[in-house]
Each structure stands twice: as C-alpha cells, then as structure tokens.
Design a protein around this motif. Structure first.
Motif, short mmCIF file in Angstrom:
data_model
loop_
_atom_site.label_atom_id
_atom_site.label_comp_id
_atom_site.label_asym_id
_atom_site.label_seq_id
_atom_site.Cartn_x
_atom_site.Cartn_y
_atom_site.Cartn_z
N LYS A 457 7.67 -6.89 19.29
CA LYS A 457 6.26 -7.27 19.44
C LYS A 457 6.14 -8.76 19.77
CE LYS A 457 4.09 -4.00 16.21
NZ LYS A 457 3.38 -3.91 14.90
N LYS A 458 7.01 -9.56 19.16
CA LYS A 458 6.93 -11.01 19.35
C LYS A 458 7.16 -11.40 20.81
CE LYS A 458 6.81 -14.99 16.93
NZ LYS A 458 5.94 -15.33 15.82
N ILE A 459 7.94 -10.61 21.54
CA ILE A 459 8.18 -10.92 22.96
C ILE A 459 7.33 -10.04 23.87
CG2 ILE A 459 10.47 -11.91 22.66
CD1 ILE A 459 11.73 -9.25 23.25
N GLY A 460 6.26 -9.50 23.29
CA GLY A 460 5.28 -8.75 24.10
C GLY A 460 5.64 -7.31 24.37
N GLY A 461 6.63 -6.78 23.66
CA GLY A 461 7.08 -5.41 23.94
C GLY A 461 6.60 -4.40 22.93
N THR A 462 6.82 -3.13 23.25
CA THR A 462 6.55 -2.02 22.35
C THR A 462 7.72 -1.05 22.43
OG1 THR A 462 5.38 -0.76 24.06
CG2 THR A 462 4.05 -2.17 22.64
N MET A 463 7.76 -0.11 21.47
CA MET A 463 8.83 0.86 21.52
C MET A 463 8.40 2.17 20.87
SD MET A 463 11.55 -0.36 18.58
CE MET A 463 12.74 0.85 19.12
N ASN A 464 9.06 3.26 21.22
CA ASN A 464 8.90 4.51 20.50
C ASN A 464 10.24 5.24 20.49
OD1 ASN A 464 9.03 6.45 22.83
ND2 ASN A 464 7.16 5.35 23.44
N ILE A 465 10.37 6.15 19.55
CA ILE A 465 11.61 6.89 19.36
C ILE A 465 11.35 8.38 19.57
CG2 ILE A 465 13.47 7.47 17.75
CD1 ILE A 465 13.50 4.54 18.39
N GLU A 466 12.18 9.01 20.42
CA GLU A 466 12.14 10.45 20.60
C GLU A 466 13.46 11.03 20.10
OE1 GLU A 466 11.48 11.08 24.73
OE2 GLU A 466 9.53 10.06 24.76
N SER A 467 13.41 12.23 19.49
CA SER A 467 14.67 12.77 18.94
C SER A 467 14.57 14.27 18.73
CB SER A 467 14.98 12.07 17.61
OG SER A 467 16.23 12.50 17.10
N ARG A 468 15.74 14.94 18.79
CA ARG A 468 15.90 16.33 18.40
C ARG A 468 16.96 16.37 17.32
NH1 ARG A 468 14.69 20.34 22.15
NH2 ARG A 468 15.49 21.78 20.57
N ASP A 469 16.59 16.94 16.16
CA ASP A 469 17.50 16.97 15.02
C ASP A 469 18.83 17.62 15.41
OD1 ASP A 469 18.38 16.71 12.42
OD2 ASP A 469 17.51 18.64 11.80
N ARG A 470 19.94 16.92 15.06
CA ARG A 470 21.32 17.34 15.31
C ARG A 470 21.73 17.30 16.78
NH1 ARG A 470 23.16 16.38 10.63
NH2 ARG A 470 25.12 17.04 11.62
N LEU A 471 20.83 16.85 17.68
CA LEU A 471 21.16 16.87 19.10
C LEU A 471 21.23 15.46 19.72
CD1 LEU A 471 19.09 19.96 20.33
CD2 LEU A 471 21.56 19.83 19.92
N TRP A 472 20.13 14.74 19.70
CA TRP A 472 20.11 13.44 20.38
C TRP A 472 18.95 12.58 19.87
CZ3 TRP A 472 15.40 12.90 22.68
CH2 TRP A 472 14.73 14.06 23.08
N THR A 473 19.03 11.28 20.19
CA THR A 473 17.95 10.33 19.91
C THR A 473 17.80 9.41 21.11
OG1 THR A 473 18.37 10.35 17.52
CG2 THR A 473 17.15 8.47 18.38
N LYS A 474 16.54 9.17 21.47
CA LYS A 474 16.27 8.27 22.61
C LYS A 474 15.30 7.18 22.15
CE LYS A 474 15.32 9.99 26.70
NZ LYS A 474 14.55 10.65 27.80
N ALA A 475 15.74 5.92 22.24
CA ALA A 475 14.88 4.77 21.94
C ALA A 475 14.37 4.20 23.26
CB ALA A 475 15.65 3.72 21.17
N LYS A 476 13.02 4.11 23.40
CA LYS A 476 12.41 3.62 24.65
C LYS A 476 11.72 2.29 24.35
CE LYS A 476 10.50 6.89 27.19
NZ LYS A 476 9.66 8.06 27.58
N MET A 477 12.16 1.24 25.04
CA MET A 477 11.62 -0.09 24.83
C MET A 477 10.92 -0.56 26.10
SD MET A 477 15.00 -1.38 22.88
CE MET A 477 15.88 -0.08 23.74
N TYR A 478 9.68 -1.05 25.94
CA TYR A 478 8.87 -1.51 27.06
C TYR A 478 8.71 -3.03 26.96
CZ TYR A 478 7.65 3.44 27.28
OH TYR A 478 7.68 4.82 27.35
N LEU A 479 9.15 -3.74 28.00
CA LEU A 479 9.04 -5.20 28.03
C LEU A 479 8.20 -5.61 29.23
CD1 LEU A 479 12.73 -6.22 27.25
CD2 LEU A 479 10.74 -6.78 25.87
N PRO A 480 7.28 -6.58 29.04
CA PRO A 480 6.42 -6.99 30.16
C PRO A 480 7.23 -7.66 31.28
CG PRO A 480 6.16 -8.47 28.30
CD PRO A 480 6.99 -7.33 27.81
N VAL A 481 6.86 -7.36 32.52
CA VAL A 481 7.50 -8.01 33.66
C VAL A 481 7.16 -9.48 33.68
CG1 VAL A 481 7.50 -8.14 36.20
CG2 VAL A 481 7.60 -5.90 35.06
#
Length: 484
Positions: A457-481
């Motif tokens: 947040k301090k550098i202007g970004g946001t994030m969310n986490i997507e996941s399927r139990d026992r399968l995978w996890t995806k972290a998505k980070m958004y940073l301003p251009v």
C-alpha cells in the motif's frame, strides 16, 4: 390570511404593542430632520420631566453617537439607549438612573396630554411605515431560512436563505410540505398542526435534497404557531437551520473515534503477540541449552537442528518487526528496477535458505523495468515467495514457482503462482489479519501477509490471493505505472 400583507401587518402590530405598552419612556427620532416624531404612553405621563432631557440629547446628536448616551438633568442621571430601525429612524429608550424630586414632572393640564397623544398618533403612522421595511430587511439578511405559511402550510412569504437551502427561486403560494421533498416525516407535520394554538416550538431534523445543486443538506426545521391577520386566522413560521457542516463534523469525530479505538485494539494485540512470539523461541532456546548441559556429544549433534530452527524463527520475527518500523518511518524512494534481476536473485536466496531447489518459471522479459521503491518491493516479493517455500506440498515431487508479469496503461500486474498446499476457503477472509495463522503447518508469526499488504500500500499497490486447497496459490500484485 391570503397574502404576505397579513404578515407585515402582524409585524406592525407587534412593534406597536412593544412601543406603546412599554413601561420605559420611548421616543422616535428622525435623523435627517433631527426631530422627535413620536412618544409612547410612558413618556407622555411625565412629559415635562423628560422634555428638557430630550432637547439636550437632540442638540448634541450626531451620526457618530454611540448606542448608549448618559445625560444629567436636574441632579438626575439618565441613560439613553438607541436602536437603528433603518430608513433614518432611531428608537430611543430612557432609563432613569436616579429618582426625580417628589412631585416633579407632572403635566400642567389634561389638554397637554391629549395634544401630545394626537401628535404622537400621527407621527406613529410614519413610524409603522418605516418598521415594515426595517423588519423585513432583518428577515432577508438573517442566516436562517424563514418561511411564513397559513394553517394548511401554503407559503405566504419566504426569505432568500430559505430559497438557497431548498434550491428554488421562489416558494410563494406553493405547499411547504411539497417544497422540502422529504419522505417519512408525517409525524412532524401532525405535531405542528396539533400545536397550532400553542406557543411551544416543534422541531425536527432531516436530510433534504437541494433541487438546484442536487446536494444533500441536513436541516433542523423549527415550527412556531403564528397568529396573523384577522382574529381567528392561524398560520406558522418555519425556521430552517443548515446543520450539514456540524453534522458532517460530528460524524467525522465519530469515525475518527472508531478508527482510534480500532488502532488501540490492534496495538494491544500487537504488543501481546510480540511478547508471545519472542518469549516462545527464547524459552525453547533456554530449554535446549539446559538439555545440552546434561547430554552427551551425540545428543548435542541431534539438538543442533532445533537450535537452528528456533534461532531462525526469532530472527525472522525481529526482521518482520523491523520491516513494520521501516515501512512506517522511512520515506518512499522511487527508482527504476529491473524486475527479472530482482526475482531471479530472490529465488536463488530462497533456495539457499530452505535448502531446496525449486523449479523456477520466470516469465519476465530480461529488460522489463518499472518505477518503485526497490527495498519495499523486494520485501513484498520475498514475503510471497517465503510462503510458497514454507507451505510447499511435500507429497508432490517438486515445488514449482511461476512468476508472470503484464502491463496496461495504469498498472503492472505481477503474479506468483506455486503448487503448494493452497488455502482453505474458510480461512481466506482472514489471511491478511495481523498474527493470524491459517494452517496448523504454520511455523511463522502470523505477520507475513499482513506486512506484505501494508508495505505494498505504501508504494501505491494492492494485492489479492487466489487459491485452490491442496492444488495451487496465486498472489496477484498491482503496482502503478506512474507512482508519482
């Protein structure tokens, strides 16, 4: 009561009542001609007593006179209070500060009294004409909205402030109930009608829509019974007070108070958790040292792993606390960053720390750059990668970590995907909470994802986490251009 004329007549009558029945002697003075144009009954009862006093005051009058003047006459002292009624007319009240001699000041004949009253009556017609203009002027410049209605809430007269509040150019002859455009205040109108013969004010506060600007205003509306015109006619005066700023300020205080309570709660929780997370590893180290003191060499070698693990936990926690302090107190410093080099270096570091050779898929161009704070971005990426290594699925042959990047005109999207144990649906809403551990496999302190998001947040970004139990996890980070 069919027009606004009833209202002005009512005002005139009230002023006449004040003037004529006041127990203090009062006279009206025309500033242009410098002549007295009317006396009230209290003055006429002792005309001789006050006549010379008035002549002294009149002779010394100038436009720069103060509202209060003191005059001495026949060993008596008087205070003359003046009020400007507008249109070059002053109302002067006489206050006797010392008593007059006994028997002094009586009129010499009844005819003198009759003549004075006759002259006063003629002069008072002039006074009433001036008062109408003066009082309507007061209503026009008042900071409150004034609306005069008949008994059925039909508007007879309204001032400019009421037009501004409601966003209308005129209210004349319209229904005041319809003009304020507020639903669900039927009780207010009923209470007003029930009190139409009483002097008790009826008040209610509600939000209205200004039809000109479309803005919402919070209004306090006070209704007063207002008998106007012929005997038996009834009506109301409505006072409209804009309390929007006061209400917003009160709401802001309430919001800030709730935020402060939340901060205090988080601080208490933070301090408790800090002491708990530090105490645990230290207690374990103390216990291991005592065991070492009484163990043989083979046992000591077996305990090295536990010592190393507790030291790593303690160091990790101290590092996380340091990151919190750094994020709060250190200014953001933006620089150009080669994302490929940063990701490759961090993955190599993680392999060494966890003594694991993960399968790396870095789908980032070698020359891909972005503008951000390199220290903070490194902490964010390291925090996500740390979770990938820590929560790997030991039942799978390899830990696979994939890093992707894309860009549009507003932001960079960095994705880190792993094939670890995933996140259960029931714990997903709390994964960013401070000190929350979402799995029994956790050996951390529960600050990882919380810190990562706050630093982002301090550098202007946001994030969310997507996941399927026992399968995978995806972290998505958004940073301003463009972070500036």
């Amino acid at each position: 009561m069919e027009s606004a004329e009833n209202i002005t007549l009512y005002i005139q009558d009230q002023m006449y009542e004040f003037f004529e029945k006041n127990q203090l002697p009062i006279f009206l003075f025309h500033t242009i001609s410098k002549k007295v144009v009317a006396y009230n009954s209290a003055f006429l009862q002792k005309t001789a007593h006050y006549k010379h006093l008035v002549s002294i005051w009149t002779a010394n009058y100038s436009s720069e006179n103060t509202p209060s003047t003191f005059v001495e006459h026949s060993k008596n002292k008087f205070q003359l209070l003046s009020s400007n009624l507008g249109e070059d007319l002053l109302l002067i009240q006489i206050i006797e500060l010392t008593q007059s001699p006994a028997g002094g000041g009586k009129l010499t004949s009844k005819q003198d009294v009759l003549n004075q009253k006759k002259n006063s009556s003629k002069a008072f017609d002039f006074f009433k004409e001036k008062v109408e203009t003066a009082f309507l002027k007061v209503f026009e410049i008042a900071p409150l909205g004034f609306v005069f209605t008949d008994a059925d809430f039909k508007v007879l007269w309204s001032n400019e402030k009421s037009h501004q509040l409601l966003g209308r150019s005129s209210l004349s002859q319209s229904s005041f109930v319809d003009a304020i455009l507020v639903d669900n205040i039927d009780e207010f109108w009923c209470r007003v009608k029930e009190n139409k013969k009483a002097s008790t004010p009826v008040s209610s506060s509600f939000s209205i829509k200004n039809i000109k600007s479309g803005t919402d205003l919070f209004i306090k509306c006070t209704a007063l019974a207002n008998p106007v015109g012929d005997e038996g006619a009834e009506g109301f005066i409505f006072l409209l007070e804009d309390e929007t700023e006061k209400t917003n300020f009160s709401q802001e205080i309430k919001t800030k108070s709730l935020e402060l309570n939340q901060i205090n709660h988080e601080l208490d929780k933070f301090l408790y958790s800090v002491s708990h997370n530090i105490r645990g590893p230290i207690a374990s180290l103390e216990g291991l040292l005592k065991v070492i003191e009484i163990s043989d060499l083979n046992a000591v070698n077996q305990l090295k792993h536990h010592l190393r693990l507790n030291l790593r936990l303690l160091n990790s926690f101290v590092h996380d606390i340091s990151n919190v302090a750094t994020n709060i107190h250190t200014h953001v410093k933006y620089k150009e960053i080669n994302l490929y080099d940063m990701v490759d270096e961090l993955l190599l570091f993680m392999n060494n720390i966890y003594e694991l050779n993960a399968v790396k898929k870095i789908n980032v161009p070698y020359d891909y750059t972005l503008i951000s704070d390199p220290d903070r971005l490194a902490i964010v990426l390291k925090g996500i990668l740390k979770n990938s290594y820590q929560y790997r699925d030991i039942g799978k042959n390899n830990l696979i970590i994939e890093v992707n990047v894309s860009k549009n005109e507003d932001f960079h999207l960095i994705e880190i995907v792993d094939n670890g144990i995933g996140i259960k649906d029931e714990v997903k809403p709390r994964i960013f909470d401070m000190f929350y551990r979402g799995t029994e496999l956790s050996t951390g302190n529960g600050m990882g994802l919380h810190n990562t998001r706050e630093i982002l947040k301090k550098i202007g970004g946001t994030m969310n986490i997507e996941s399927r139990d026992r399968l995978w996890t995806k972290a998505k980070m958004y940073l301003p251009v463009d972070p500036n």
